[in-house]
Design a protein around this motif. Structure first.
Motif, PDB file in Angstrom:
ATOM      1  N   ALA A 221      30.293  29.982  19.169  1.00 27.13           N
ATOM      2  CA  ALA A 221      31.020  30.467  20.347  1.00 27.13           C
ATOM      3  C   ALA A 221      30.823  31.970  20.523  1.00 27.13           C
ATOM      4  CB  ALA A 221      32.500  30.105  20.262  1.00 27.13           C
ATOM      5  N   LEU A 222      29.522  32.359  20.611  1.00 29.89           N
ATOM      6  CA  LEU A 222      29.146  33.772  20.749  1.00 29.89           C
ATOM      7  C   LEU A 222      29.667  34.592  19.572  1.00 29.89           C
ATOM      8  CD1 LEU A 222      29.686  34.202  24.587  1.00 29.89           C
ATOM      9  CD2 LEU A 222      27.544  33.751  23.369  1.00 29.89           C
ATOM     10  N   ARG A 223      29.567  33.985  18.378  1.00 31.01           N
ATOM     11  CA  ARG A 223      29.892  34.632  17.109  1.00 31.01           C
ATOM     12  C   ARG A 223      31.364  35.035  17.018  1.00 31.01           C
ATOM     13  NH1 ARG A 223      24.187  37.428  15.159  1.00 31.01           N
ATOM     14  NH2 ARG A 223      22.892  35.779  16.069  1.00 31.01           N
ATOM     15  N   THR A 224      32.217  34.157  17.534  1.00 35.00           N
ATOM     16  CA  THR A 224      33.658  34.395  17.457  1.00 35.00           C
ATOM     17  C   THR A 224      34.399  33.296  16.701  1.00 35.00           C
ATOM     18  OG1 THR A 224      34.112  33.243  19.550  1.00 35.00           O
ATOM     19  CG2 THR A 224      33.598  35.611  19.671  1.00 35.00           C
TER      20      THR A 224
ATOM     21  N   ARG B 242      16.548  36.222  24.652  1.00 36.50           N
ATOM     22  CA  ARG B 242      15.405  36.978  24.153  1.00 36.50           C
ATOM     23  C   ARG B 242      15.820  38.336  23.588  1.00 36.50           C
ATOM     24  NH1 ARG B 242      10.624  35.014  28.421  1.00 36.50           N
ATOM     25  NH2 ARG B 242      10.543  32.907  27.519  1.00 36.50           N
ATOM     26  N   GLY B 243      17.048  38.392  23.060  1.00 40.03           N
ATOM     27  CA  GLY B 243      17.523  39.611  22.431  1.00 40.03           C
ATOM     28  C   GLY B 243      17.903  40.719  23.385  1.00 40.03           C
ATOM     29  N   ILE B 244      17.996  40.392  24.679  1.00 42.36           N
ATOM     30  CA  ILE B 244      18.310  41.417  25.677  1.00 42.36           C
ATOM     31  C   ILE B 244      19.807  41.367  25.957  1.00 42.36           C
ATOM     32  CG2 ILE B 244      17.753  42.364  27.945  1.00 42.36           C
ATOM     33  CD1 ILE B 244      15.163  40.706  27.884  1.00 42.36           C
ATOM     34  N   GLY B 245      20.568  42.085  25.132  1.00 44.27           N
ATOM     35  CA  GLY B 245      22.011  42.127  25.316  1.00 44.27           C
ATOM     36  C   GLY B 245      22.413  43.213  26.286  1.00 44.27           C
ATOM     37  N   PRO B 246      23.702  43.466  26.425  1.00 41.16           N
ATOM     38  CA  PRO B 246      24.800  42.848  25.683  1.00 41.16           C
ATOM     39  C   PRO B 246      25.223  41.503  26.275  1.00 41.16           C
ATOM     40  CG  PRO B 246      25.687  44.454  27.199  1.00 41.16           C
ATOM     41  CD  PRO B 246      24.192  44.526  27.330  1.00 41.16           C
ATOM     42  N   VAL B 247      25.960  40.733  25.478  1.00 39.87           N
ATOM     43  CA  VAL B 247      26.594  39.505  25.943  1.00 39.87           C
ATOM     44  C   VAL B 247      28.079  39.798  26.097  1.00 39.87           C
ATOM     45  CG1 VAL B 247      27.143  37.115  25.382  1.00 39.87           C
ATOM     46  CG2 VAL B 247      24.876  38.036  24.869  1.00 39.87           C
TER      47      VAL B 247
ATOM     48  N   THR C 174      26.787  31.038  34.317  1.00 37.31           N
ATOM     49  CA  THR C 174      26.496  31.697  33.050  1.00 37.31           C
ATOM     50  C   THR C 174      27.015  33.129  33.031  1.00 37.31           C
ATOM     51  OG1 THR C 174      24.328  32.345  33.912  1.00 37.31           O
ATOM     52  CG2 THR C 174      24.428  30.330  32.605  1.00 37.31           C
ATOM     53  N   THR C 175      26.941  33.712  31.870  1.00 35.88           N
ATOM     54  CA  THR C 175      27.216  35.128  31.683  1.00 35.88           C
ATOM     55  C   THR C 175      26.033  35.794  30.998  1.00 35.88           C
ATOM     56  OG1 THR C 175      28.671  36.766  30.637  1.00 35.88           O
ATOM     57  CG2 THR C 175      28.376  34.704  29.465  1.00 35.88           C
ATOM     58  N   SER C 176      25.787  37.054  31.346  1.00 32.76           N
ATOM     59  CA  SER C 176      24.967  37.963  30.545  1.00 32.76           C
ATOM     60  C   SER C 176      23.477  37.665  30.508  1.00 32.76           C
ATOM     61  CB  SER C 176      25.504  38.017  29.095  1.00 32.76           C
ATOM     62  OG  SER C 176      26.867  38.357  29.092  1.00 32.76           O
ATOM     63  N   LEU C 177      22.978  36.794  31.378  1.00 32.31           N
ATOM     64  CA  LEU C 177      21.528  36.671  31.470  1.00 32.31           C
ATOM     65  C   LEU C 177      20.997  37.936  32.133  1.00 32.31           C
ATOM     66  CD1 LEU C 177      21.125  32.916  32.404  1.00 32.31           C
ATOM     67  CD2 LEU C 177      20.619  34.016  30.217  1.00 32.31           C
TER      68      LEU C 177
ATOM     69  N   GLN D 228      34.617  42.468  27.497  1.00 32.34           N
ATOM     70  CA  GLN D 228      34.633  42.358  26.050  1.00 32.34           C
ATOM     71  C   GLN D 228      33.232  42.013  25.579  1.00 32.34           C
ATOM     72  OE1 GLN D 228      37.611  39.373  25.203  1.00 32.34           O
ATOM     73  NE2 GLN D 228      39.229  40.902  25.037  1.00 32.34           N
ATOM     74  N   ARG D 229      32.678  42.850  24.747  1.00 32.05           N
ATOM     75  CA  ARG D 229      31.335  42.598  24.230  1.00 32.05           C
ATOM     76  C   ARG D 229      31.402  41.748  22.977  1.00 32.05           C
ATOM     77  NH1 ARG D 229      27.096  47.522  25.160  1.00 32.05           N
ATOM     78  NH2 ARG D 229      27.596  47.908  27.350  1.00 32.05           N
ATOM     79  N   THR D 230      30.424  40.874  22.833  1.00 31.74           N
ATOM     80  CA  THR D 230      30.319  40.043  21.647  1.00 31.74           C
ATOM     81  C   THR D 230      29.143  40.517  20.810  1.00 31.74           C
ATOM     82  OG1 THR D 230      28.755  38.385  22.481  1.00 31.74           O
ATOM     83  CG2 THR D 230      31.069  38.142  23.145  1.00 31.74           C
ATOM     84  N   ASP D 231      28.995  39.929  19.632  1.00 32.01           N
ATOM     85  CA  ASP D 231      27.874  40.271  18.751  1.00 32.01           C
ATOM     86  C   ASP D 231      26.636  39.419  19.008  1.00 32.01           C
ATOM     87  OD1 ASP D 231      29.174  42.311  17.418  1.00 32.01           O
ATOM     88  OD2 ASP D 231      30.034  40.970  15.915  1.00 32.01           O
ATOM     89  N   ALA D 232      26.712  38.496  19.945  1.00 36.15           N
ATOM     90  CA  ALA D 232      25.547  37.662  20.248  1.00 36.15           C
ATOM     91  C   ALA D 232      24.412  38.536  20.789  1.00 36.15           C
ATOM     92  CB  ALA D 232      25.913  36.587  21.260  1.00 36.15           C
ATOM     93  N   PRO D 233      23.164  38.230  20.426  1.00 36.98           N
ATOM     94  CA  PRO D 233      22.051  39.111  20.809  1.00 36.98           C
ATOM     95  C   PRO D 233      21.620  38.995  22.256  1.00 36.98           C
ATOM     96  CG  PRO D 233      21.244  37.230  19.571  1.00 36.98           C
ATOM     97  CD  PRO D 233      22.745  37.144  19.528  1.00 36.98           C
TER      98      PRO D 233
END
Length: 608
Positions: free
Chosen positions: A139-142, A344-349, A263-266, A336-341
């Motif tokens: 869950a997005l590292r939560t 393709r590693g292009i954050g933030p999520v 979606t979020t954060s693409l 709220q930022r998460t630790d998910a990358p």
């Protein structure tokens, strides 16, 4: 139309799939994104704003997924089952072929009180060894998932969710860490079903696998019944109907609000941090959506969206919000930022959208567009709503003189020209509503302020040397959102025509447009802008060019099953930004409506 050629799906070294490879299925509350290889990489539960149980889309290592695919190498073709949101993917291996049918099931009386994902595998030819993997993520590292052995078998738990994996006869189920592995063999004429049922903080109704299988057929029938009510006999029939089906998925059934994207954060860019959460209901998107819904003869969705939006305005007004949470509450003003990358590693999520507390004058116009459309189609406002709208019109008379964040939700407030035009659109709409007896108030003041805005735009917003409407006074830069005000009816003459030429010259890339000056270096082309250009060309008299551009866009912009994201790379056709994006599909649909109008002029004056 020719049959699509089989393709061999690929992922990069980190396991990420290209965004153009995704198709969407949904049940009116949540959506799953299914990649070409049969893997579900995005599924929040129980709703779009819920726990992202499967989110490898944003976290390839720990996000989790639900895959169904042949064990051996394969090629793929896919399509939706007729005019439905049920996806059918055909896999071909060296030893045979099979079809995977994916559905988020509905019940006999509509949306189910639980989430039910059904995946049917039918053997077509030969023999195809199959493997399914159900691996919930963090869950997005939560949160951490775990397997729980109950009296009725294994279930998965994650942050308040309970997931029951269902596998029919002829399958072998095993566990590995906190995932379930299901193996079976598809042969000519065989039929297997795998799937899951899910609830949040409530008991889990464990449907038998056979019921999930039957639910697919019931859901196909439900979507066909909906499509039978859909009325459109204009051009680009297939593309318009598919976009309407996507928009139906984005209408959040529990409330009626239209979600901006699933979606979020693409990411919109690789060079700038442009990752946003779009799982909210924008007033703008609802306004643009109602034009299409009315034209398509869809009654329930129209009234639900309209009523939901007006309830929010009465509850949270008089200043209309840019967007609302899907349950109708005010969204948090901080991300709220998460630790998910990230993809393709292009954050933030992120969760949340910091634009929630911005002033955007365009929202006044969007709101009155909704209401005017509703009334012009023969409906009546209640007394309380009329009073609130009159107060909002009075507020627009004062606030139009303030700088704001503009349509593009920018950090620096300025006197953006199209923001002033949003206030103009609101006040002219208020005058119209007063004339037909739907709202009280002093229409003379609204008319007078609308004329002041028109004068301001024609003097402060016009660059005589360059013969263009500017982004803001004193600027030499351009803003593609001015196209919306060819559509609104503010300007369809020589000034708009010369501005269109400048936009195409300075912001164009092939058939596509960027949002505003400088974005060619920071992000990709904005899909909706190209369709706004189609409408503006048509309404300013260049109808042949409009049709030619529309033909090209519907050919190259959607993916193989008609999905569109927020942005597109003009050089490669790759998708960028959140998807499926309501604004992109709304712009396609309303461009088709504009071009289909016999006289090229929509009576309701709604923006696309």
């Amino acid at each position: 139309m020719s049959e699509p050629a089989p393709v061999a799906p690929t992922r990069d070294d980190d396991g990420d799939a290209d965004l153009r490879s995704y198709a969407a299925i949904g049940d009116g509350r949540t959506m799953a994104l299914v990649a070409l290889d049969g893997r579900i990489d995005w599924l929040p539960l129980p709703g779009l704003n819920g726990v992202p149980a499967f989110c490898a889309l944003l976290d390839a290592d720990l996000g989790g997924y639900y895959g169904v695919r042949p064990v051996d190498d394969f090629t793929v073709t896919r399509e939706y089952v007729g005019a439905t949101n049920i996806l059918a993917t055909t896999f071909t291996t060296a030893t045979g072929s099979m079809r995977l049918t994916d559905a988020l099931n509905v019940g006999v009386a509509g949306r189910l009180p639980w989430v039910e994902l059904a995946r049917r595998v039918e053997g077509l030819t030969g023999t195809v060894p199959m493997r399914a993997v159900v691996m919930p993520g963090t869950a997005l590292r939560t949160a951490s998932p775990w397997l729980h052995d109950t009296v009725h078998g294994l279930v998965l738990r994650l942050d308040g969710l309970t997931l029951g994996v269902r596998a029919g006869e002829g399958t072998d189920v095993s566990t590995e860490d906190v995932s379930l592995r299901i193996t079976f063999t598809a042969t000519a004429g065989s039929r297997h079903v795998v799937g899951l049922v899910a609830t949040e903080k409530e008991p889990l109704f464990l449907q038998p696998p056979a019921e999930l299988d039957a639910g697919i057929d019931r859901t196909i029938d439900a979507w066909r019944a909906w499509s039978d009510q859909f009325s459109w006999d204009g051009p680009w029939q297939d593309q318009v109907h598919r976009s309407a089906l996507v928009l139906k998925l984005l209408l959040y059934a529990p409330t009626g609000g239209m979600t901006a994207a699933a979606t979020t954060s693409l990411p919109e860019s690789t060079t700038a941090p442009k990752n946003w959460d779009y799982r909210f209901a924008w007033v703008r998107d609802t306004a643009y959506g109602l034009k299409a819904l009315f034209r398509f003869g869809l009654r329930e969705e129209t009234h639900a969206a309209m009523s939901w939006m007006l309830r929010r305005v009465r509850e949270h007004g008089p200043q209309p919000q840019i967007f609302y949470a899907l349950d109708g509450s005010l969204p948090p003003a901080r991300e709220q930022r998460t630790d998910a990358p990230g993809w393709r590693g292009i954050g933030p999520v992120v969760n949340g959208n910091a634009a929630a507390d911005q002033l955007q004058l365009g929202i006044f116009g969007d709101l009155f567009t909704i209401v005017r459309l509703y009334v012009d189609h023969g409906h009546v406002l209640d007394t309380e709503t009329g009073r609130v709208l009159a107060a909002i019109a009075d507020l627009a008379c004062d606030r139009w003189r303030e700088p704001d964040a503009g349509m593009w939700e920018l950090k620096e407030n300025r006197h953006y020209v199209t923001s002033k035009l949003g206030a103009w659109e609101a006040l002219t709409g208020a005058v119209r509503l007063a004339e037909v007896g739907q709202i009280p108030g002093d229409a003379r003041r609204w008319q007078a302020e609308a004329e002041k805005i028109r004068e301001w735009v024609q003097t402060e917003g016009w660059d005589e040397n360059r013969q263009t409407y500017t982004w803001y006074p004193g600027s030499t830069e351009l803003d593609a959102s001015i196209l919306l005000h060819a559509i609104s009816g503010f300007e369809r003459g020589d000034r708009m025509r010369s501005t269109i030429r400048a936009l195409r010259d300075q912001l164009g890339s092939g058939p596509y447009l960027h949002r505003y000056s400088g974005m060619q270096r920071q992000e990709h082309a904005f899909a909706a802008c190209s369709f706004w250009l189609v409408s503006a060309l048509h309404l300013t008299g260049d109808r042949a060019d409009a049709r030619t551009l529309m033909d090209e866009l519907v050919r190259v912009l959607p993916n193989d099953v008609g999905m569109m994201a927020e942005m597109v790379d003009p050089a490669t056709g790759d998708f960028w930004g959140n998807l499926p994006q309501a604004l992109s599909h709304l712009a396609l649909v309303n461009a088709a409506i504009t071009l289909a109008d016999a006289d090229g002029d929509s009576a309701d004056g709604a923006a696309d």
